[in-house]
Motif scaffolding. Structure first.
Motif, PDB file in Angstrom:
ATOM      1  N   LEU A  20       1.039  -0.865   0.122  1.00 21.67           N
ATOM      2  CA  LEU A  20       0.182  -0.470   0.007  1.00 21.67           C
ATOM      3  C   LEU A  20       1.002   1.350   0.346  1.00 21.67           C
ATOM      4  O   LEU A  20       1.605   1.483   0.949  1.00 21.67           O
ATOM      5  CB  LEU A  20      -0.903   0.161   1.148  1.00 21.67           C
ATOM      6  CG  LEU A  20      -1.975   1.601   1.585  1.00 21.67           C
ATOM      7  CD1 LEU A  20      -2.019   1.702  -0.163  1.00 21.67           C
ATOM      8  CD2 LEU A  20      -2.385   0.935   2.657  1.00 21.67           C
ATOM      9  N   HIS A  66      -7.316   3.235  -0.895  1.00 21.00           N
ATOM     10  CA  HIS A  66      -7.400   2.576   0.301  1.00 21.00           C
ATOM     11  C   HIS A  66      -7.443   3.417   1.707  1.00 21.00           C
ATOM     12  O   HIS A  66      -6.077   4.329   1.660  1.00 21.00           O
ATOM     13  CB  HIS A  66      -6.353   1.615   0.599  1.00 21.00           C
ATOM     14  CG  HIS A  66      -6.192   0.394  -0.361  1.00 21.00           C
ATOM     15  ND1 HIS A  66      -6.895  -1.060   0.015  1.00 21.00           N
ATOM     16  CD2 HIS A  66      -6.781   0.507  -1.500  1.00 21.00           C
ATOM     17  CE1 HIS A  66      -6.736  -1.464  -0.931  1.00 21.00           C
ATOM     18  NE2 HIS A  66      -6.357  -1.055  -2.004  1.00 21.00           N
ATOM     19  N   GLY A  87      -8.414  -2.120   6.833  1.00 15.99           N
ATOM     20  CA  GLY A  87      -8.375  -2.622   5.893  1.00 15.99           C
ATOM     21  C   GLY A  87      -9.120  -1.694   5.173  1.00 15.99           C
ATOM     22  O   GLY A  87      -9.417  -2.359   3.880  1.00 15.99           O
ATOM     23  N   PRO A  89     -11.788   1.125   2.987  1.00 16.84           N
ATOM     24  CA  PRO A  89     -10.919   2.056   1.661  1.00 16.84           C
ATOM     25  C   PRO A  89     -11.621   3.182   2.642  1.00 16.84           C
ATOM     26  O   PRO A  89     -12.017   3.664   3.357  1.00 16.84           O
ATOM     27  CB  PRO A  89     -12.576   2.144   0.607  1.00 16.84           C
ATOM     28  CG  PRO A  89     -12.905   0.722   1.325  1.00 16.84           C
ATOM     29  CD  PRO A  89     -13.349   0.152   2.193  1.00 16.84           C
ATOM     30  N   LYS A 301      -2.297   0.148  -4.405  1.00 19.67           N
ATOM     31  CA  LYS A 301      -1.974  -0.693  -3.720  1.00 19.67           C
ATOM     32  C   LYS A 301      -1.926  -1.415  -5.101  1.00 19.67           C
ATOM     33  O   LYS A 301      -1.760  -0.970  -6.035  1.00 19.67           O
ATOM     34  CB  LYS A 301      -2.733  -1.784  -3.172  1.00 19.67           C
ATOM     35  CG  LYS A 301      -3.058  -1.982  -1.761  1.00 19.67           C
ATOM     36  CD  LYS A 301      -4.047  -3.615  -1.183  1.00 19.67           C
ATOM     37  CE  LYS A 301      -4.451  -2.993   0.416  1.00 19.67           C
ATOM     38  NZ  LYS A 301      -4.721  -4.380   0.995  1.00 19.67           N
TER      39      LYS A 301
END
Length: 319
Positions: A20, A66, A87, A89, A301
């Motif tokens: 990420l 993210h 994790g 959004p 990512k």
């Protein structure tokens, strides 16, 4: 892969694991791509001549951006990053709602008016802060602030071409009052959009013009704040020194905007120069260089590997 590739890059390629991107950061050693990997937070150094080959993950179940987590500040005033526990959004900016609520650095922007901040952030804000005047590639000039530890780094990450420090304040509250007064009563703004900085770098103005613009505005601002009835600071006259790795981006050359968006797809780029978040890059089988905003990867990512950019035909028309 090159034998000179950073160990972290070699590991990520070998394991084919996703990372990420938290953004581009700068230090005295140069720029880095800030990542959160399976092993935690890491910095991937960005050096001249290095190839970055990656794909941006998209598809079902993969959000466009993210959540990047939140920052806490310990009792000694040192911020540290905490990845998003679930994790999620991103919902607002680069955070989910829960992480935004936990982020202690968000109090910083209004502390000089409200006086409200967690204890660690109050310690952080109690240290010396600098007031600067920064000029960008089209001559746009802004006023900004930097804490003592981020004095040089802040301007590097802003993508300034020329900058000067005009005042040194005893703490973050005093310097923000100075900043507000300058932006209210003089031309410099407090904010320049990243898209405007990038567009200006396609055709940067001559270095002498930018130097003269910055020097003149710094003098005006220095004289102005010197006459304010505010205690806790004194004026200074100190020039910021830009990294030599930024010189090629800062000067004119045969260049075009990288034609592929960084929200998806495969990319293979050679880093030739970096200024702030903007890279001057080469691509296989193309004569000429491209400007690329690596900041567009923030919150996405990516997976490193033997990837290659596939650019439109008729490249000559791009330059």
């Amino acid at each position: 892969m090159s034998e000179q590739a950073p160990p972290l890059l070699v590991k990520l390629v070998q394991h084919q694991s996703a990372a990420l991107v938290r953004g581009v950061s700068w230090s005295a050693e140069g720029p880095s791509l800030s990542l959160t990997t399976d092993d935690g937070d890491a910095q991937l150094p960005l050096v001249p001549g290095q190839w970055l080959k990656f794909e941006v993950l998209r598809g079902d179940g993969v959000p466009a951006r993210h959540c990047l987590g939140f920052a806490l500040v310990n009792v000694s005033g040192q911020p540290h990053h905490v990845p998003c526990p679930t994790g999620q959004p991103a919902e607002r900016g680069f955070q989910c709602g829960a992480c935004f609520g936990k982020d202690e650095m968000r109090y910083m922007h209004d502390f000089h008016r409200s006086g409200i901040a967690p204890p660690g952030l109050k310690t952080y804000l109690a240290q010396r802060h600098w007031l600067y005047i920064a000029t960008f590639a089209d001559g746009t000039t802004k006023v900004g602030t930097a804490s003592e530890p981020s004095k040089w780094r802040r301007l590097a990450e802003q993508g300034a071409l020329v900058a000067r420090y005009v005042a040194l304040a005893r703490d973050g509250s005093v310097v923000r009052h100075l900043e507000d007064s300058v932006s209210t009563n003089l031309p410099p703004t407090q904010f320049v959009r990243g898209a405007a900085k990038f567009a200006a770098l396609l055709h940067p103005r001559p270095p002498l013009h930018l130097e003269q613009t910055n020097k003149a505005m710094a003098s005006v601002v220095r004289d102005y704040v010197g006459g304010l009835a505010l205690e806790g600071f004194h004026t200074v006259d100190e020039q910021w020194e830009r990294s030599v790795f930024s010189d090629a981006v800062a000067g004119p050359s045969r260049r075009a905007a990288y034609p592929q968006p960084l929200d998806s797809g495969a990319h293979g780029i050679r880093l030739d120069s970096m200024l702030g978040l903007t890279a001057l890059v080469g691509v296989d089988d193309v004569d000429g260089e491209f400007l690329l905003d690596l900041g567009a990867l923030k919150g996405r990512k990516i997976r490193f590997g033997e990837y290659k950019s596939t650019l439109p035909a008729l490249q000559e028309s791009l330059f």
